[in-house]
Design a protein around this motif. Sequence first.
Motif, PDB file in Angstrom:
ATOM      1  N   THR A 111       0.653  -1.088   0.118  1.00  0.00           N
ATOM      2  CA  THR A 111      -0.396   0.041   0.332  1.00  0.00           C
ATOM      3  C   THR A 111       0.812   1.097  -0.270  1.00  0.00           C
ATOM      4  OG1 THR A 111      -0.373   0.031   2.400  1.00  0.00           O
ATOM      5  CG2 THR A 111      -2.025  -1.001   1.203  1.00  0.00           C
ATOM      6  N   ASN A 112       1.476   0.706   0.087  1.00  0.00           N
ATOM      7  CA  ASN A 112       3.140   2.560   0.338  1.00  0.00           C
ATOM      8  C   ASN A 112       4.370   1.849  -0.213  1.00  0.00           C
ATOM      9  OD1 ASN A 112       1.496   3.738   2.657  1.00  0.00           O
ATOM     10  ND2 ASN A 112       1.577   1.925   3.375  1.00  0.00           N
ATOM     11  N   PRO A 113       4.349   1.919  -1.780  1.00  0.00           N
ATOM     12  CA  PRO A 113       5.499   1.713  -2.539  1.00  0.00           C
ATOM     13  C   PRO A 113       6.712   2.680  -2.270  1.00  0.00           C
ATOM     14  CG  PRO A 113       3.821   1.869  -3.521  1.00  0.00           C
ATOM     15  CD  PRO A 113       3.438   2.097  -2.665  1.00  0.00           C
ATOM     16  N   ASP A 114       6.114   3.803  -2.244  1.00  0.00           N
ATOM     17  CA  ASP A 114       6.792   5.094  -2.295  1.00  0.00           C
ATOM     18  C   ASP A 114       8.192   4.645  -1.501  1.00  0.00           C
ATOM     19  OD1 ASP A 114       5.798   5.828  -4.246  1.00  0.00           O
ATOM     20  OD2 ASP A 114       5.143   7.977  -3.616  1.00  0.00           O
ATOM     21  N   ALA A 115       7.399   4.782  -0.028  1.00  0.00           N
ATOM     22  CA  ALA A 115       8.216   4.581   1.470  1.00  0.00           C
ATOM     23  C   ALA A 115       9.594   3.494   0.932  1.00  0.00           C
ATOM     24  CB  ALA A 115       7.911   4.472   2.455  1.00  0.00           C
ATOM     25  N   TYR A 116       9.126   2.269   0.144  1.00  0.00           N
ATOM     26  CA  TYR A 116      10.160   1.589  -0.019  1.00  0.00           C
ATOM     27  C   TYR A 116      11.367   1.609  -1.155  1.00  0.00           C
ATOM     28  CZ  TYR A 116       7.493  -1.126   2.341  1.00  0.00           C
ATOM     29  OH  TYR A 116       7.029  -2.187   3.701  1.00  0.00           O
ATOM     30  N   ILE A 117      11.134   2.533  -2.786  1.00  0.00           N
ATOM     31  CA  ILE A 117      11.625   3.096  -3.086  1.00  0.00           C
ATOM     32  C   ILE A 117      12.742   3.804  -2.730  1.00  0.00           C
ATOM     33  CG2 ILE A 117      11.818   4.355  -5.380  1.00  0.00           C
ATOM     34  CD1 ILE A 117      10.665   0.945  -5.557  1.00  0.00           C
ATOM     35  N   GLU A 118      12.557   5.065  -1.957  1.00  0.00           N
ATOM     36  CA  GLU A 118      12.962   5.666  -1.351  1.00  0.00           C
ATOM     37  C   GLU A 118      14.523   5.976  -0.392  1.00  0.00           C
ATOM     38  OE1 GLU A 118      12.477   9.287   1.654  1.00  0.00           O
ATOM     39  OE2 GLU A 118      11.306   9.518   0.008  1.00  0.00           O
ATOM     40  N   SER A 119      14.215   4.711   0.833  1.00  0.00           N
ATOM     41  CA  SER A 119      14.948   4.034   0.731  1.00  0.00           C
ATOM     42  C   SER A 119      15.507   3.089   0.698  1.00  0.00           C
ATOM     43  CB  SER A 119      14.044   3.975   3.149  1.00  0.00           C
ATOM     44  OG  SER A 119      15.074   3.545   3.403  1.00  0.00           O
ATOM     45  N   ASN A 120      15.364   1.714   0.249  1.00  0.00           N
ATOM     46  CA  ASN A 120      15.817   0.711   0.107  1.00  0.00           C
ATOM     47  C   ASN A 120      16.381   0.631  -0.794  1.00  0.00           C
ATOM     48  OD1 ASN A 120      14.315   0.095   1.883  1.00  0.00           O
ATOM     49  ND2 ASN A 120      13.130  -1.405   1.642  1.00  0.00           N
ATOM     50  N   MET A 121      16.297   1.404  -2.192  1.00  0.00           N
ATOM     51  CA  MET A 121      16.678   0.742  -3.543  1.00  0.00           C
ATOM     52  C   MET A 121      17.604   3.224  -3.626  1.00  0.00           C
ATOM     53  SD  MET A 121      15.540  -0.963  -4.610  1.00  0.00           S
ATOM     54  CE  MET A 121      16.149  -0.584  -6.274  1.00  0.00           C
ATOM     55  N   ILE A 122      17.300   4.060  -3.075  1.00  0.00           N
ATOM     56  CA  ILE A 122      17.578   5.319  -2.981  1.00  0.00           C
ATOM     57  C   ILE A 122      19.047   5.551  -2.154  1.00  0.00           C
ATOM     58  CG2 ILE A 122      17.739   7.684  -3.333  1.00  0.00           C
ATOM     59  CD1 ILE A 122      15.255   7.555  -4.766  1.00  0.00           C
ATOM     60  N   GLY A 123      18.236   4.652  -1.305  1.00  0.00           N
ATOM     61  CA  GLY A 123      19.415   5.258  -0.208  1.00  0.00           C
ATOM     62  C   GLY A 123      20.838   3.992  -0.073  1.00  0.00           C
ATOM     63  N   PHE A 124      20.349   3.111  -0.937  1.00  0.00           N
ATOM     64  CA  PHE A 124      21.425   1.481  -0.337  1.00  0.00           C
ATOM     65  C   PHE A 124      23.042   2.413  -1.819  1.00  0.00           C
ATOM     66  CE2 PHE A 124      23.076  -1.911  -1.842  1.00  0.00           C
ATOM     67  CZ  PHE A 124      23.704  -2.534  -0.381  1.00  0.00           C
ATOM     68  N   TYR A 125      21.331   2.811  -2.528  1.00  0.00           N
ATOM     69  CA  TYR A 125      22.303   3.653  -3.938  1.00  0.00           C
ATOM     70  C   TYR A 125      23.279   4.750  -3.245  1.00  0.00           C
ATOM     71  CZ  TYR A 125      23.644   6.616  -7.531  1.00  0.00           C
ATOM     72  OH  TYR A 125      24.722   7.655  -8.307  1.00  0.00           O
ATOM     73  N   ASN A 126      22.831   5.616  -2.502  1.00  0.00           N
ATOM     74  CA  ASN A 126      24.196   6.997  -2.300  1.00  0.00           C
ATOM     75  C   ASN A 126      24.955   5.847  -1.140  1.00  0.00           C
ATOM     76  OD1 ASN A 126      22.146   8.547  -3.111  1.00  0.00           O
ATOM     77  ND2 ASN A 126      21.097   8.971  -1.091  1.00  0.00           N
ATOM     78  N   ILE A 127      24.756   4.803  -0.188  1.00  0.00           N
ATOM     79  CA  ILE A 127      25.950   4.341   0.563  1.00  0.00           C
ATOM     80  C   ILE A 127      27.148   3.789  -0.225  1.00  0.00           C
ATOM     81  CG2 ILE A 127      25.968   2.381   2.295  1.00  0.00           C
ATOM     82  CD1 ILE A 127      24.672   4.694   3.362  1.00  0.00           C
ATOM     83  N   LEU A 128      26.333   2.945  -1.720  1.00  0.00           N
ATOM     84  CA  LEU A 128      26.951   2.483  -2.470  1.00  0.00           C
ATOM     85  C   LEU A 128      28.390   3.532  -3.143  1.00  0.00           C
ATOM     86  CD1 LEU A 128      25.329  -0.459  -3.758  1.00  0.00           C
ATOM     87  CD2 LEU A 128      26.966  -1.005  -2.332  1.00  0.00           C
ATOM     88  N   GLU A 129      27.859   4.776  -3.590  1.00  0.00           N
ATOM     89  CA  GLU A 129      28.216   5.559  -4.618  1.00  0.00           C
ATOM     90  C   GLU A 129      29.119   5.954  -3.096  1.00  0.00           C
ATOM     91  OE1 GLU A 129      28.300   7.649  -7.428  1.00  0.00           O
ATOM     92  OE2 GLU A 129      28.623   5.858  -7.286  1.00  0.00           O
TER      93      GLU A 129
END
Length: 361
Positions: A111-129
């Motif tokens: 029901t709240n997919p936006d929160a998952y893309i923000e933290s789990n995808m964009i957030g993890f990308y920031n860590i990798l970079e």
Amino acid sequence: MLDKNINLEGKTVFITGVAGFIGSNLVLELLNSINDINIVGIDNMNDYYDVSLKEYRLQQINECLRKVTGTFVFIRDSIANKGIIDEIFNKYKPSVIVNLAAQAGVRYSITNPDAYIESNMIGFYNILEACRHSYDDGKEGVQHLVYASSSSVYGSNKKVPYSTEDKVDNPVSLYAATKKSNELMAHAYSKLYNIPSTGLRFFTVYGPAGRPDMAYFGFTNKLRNNETIQIFNYGNCRRDFTYIDDIVEGVKRVMQVAPVKINGEDGLPIPPYKVYNIGNSHPENLLEFVDILQQELISAGVLPKEYDFESHKELVAMQPGDVPVTYADTLPLEKDFGFKPDTSLREGLRNFARWYKEFYK
């Protein structure tokens, strides 16, 4: 067993999701067991569940600081904020990263997919970079990136126990898809930039001060309020419940053993990349789990001795995104680290029930 190649004493460690269930317990264990460790923690303190629990966990850390030689710095922000992640890496230059920040929960992701893309995808990308650029200009940079994956990546796999060698291309929730994506992203960065990384697939973590959206905690709240609990798949689910202390011990051991950097015959790096299951390797039937929980809640005084449990439970169909069984193959963890989670469900639920009684008075 693999040899330790990272000494955490005197090192700076960056832990994300530090006010979360696993993150806060990991901080406490590291402060209590590693001399002069310097921990930088970040958490956005969102209200996905009761923020007072997160504040309680941070309070436990602050109390611990009075008795140890290590340090702890807390930053209230999101890993999806690239600027703050870059600032942390530039200022503190962490040697080991443990990424535990994520939007959790299978059903919430429907029901709240936006929160998952923000933290789990964009957030993890920031860590990798940030890890990638930590090596700029010949600097030593990050020695080990450890990150949380999940048993959810196994999706609708029929084969049990789940092995990290299994194909996991059939996620049944967006949450699971983001966690599998984390593993793929980490592999790519390990290959391209020689970043030693280890993913940990956690299996149903529980214990004192845990997440209220987890079944054992939610059931307890409802039973205490004289409400009916719903047991999914008519009680035929089986879960590999893993006690928080076992999870933390596993993470601590993994942190100190980074995958070794080596080149292949083509002269290019072989990805220094590993993935492990951390689970109890002993799935419990949901009805038996609920029965033990009830007994321990009565024993701890959370529920009265004459509590009519049968009238407060309802067997219902499977929920979207759920799977009927989770079951970890932990042999690689045992072989490489000499460790296997072994806290019994009764002992773990007893500790939770006693904490619950004390916390909620």
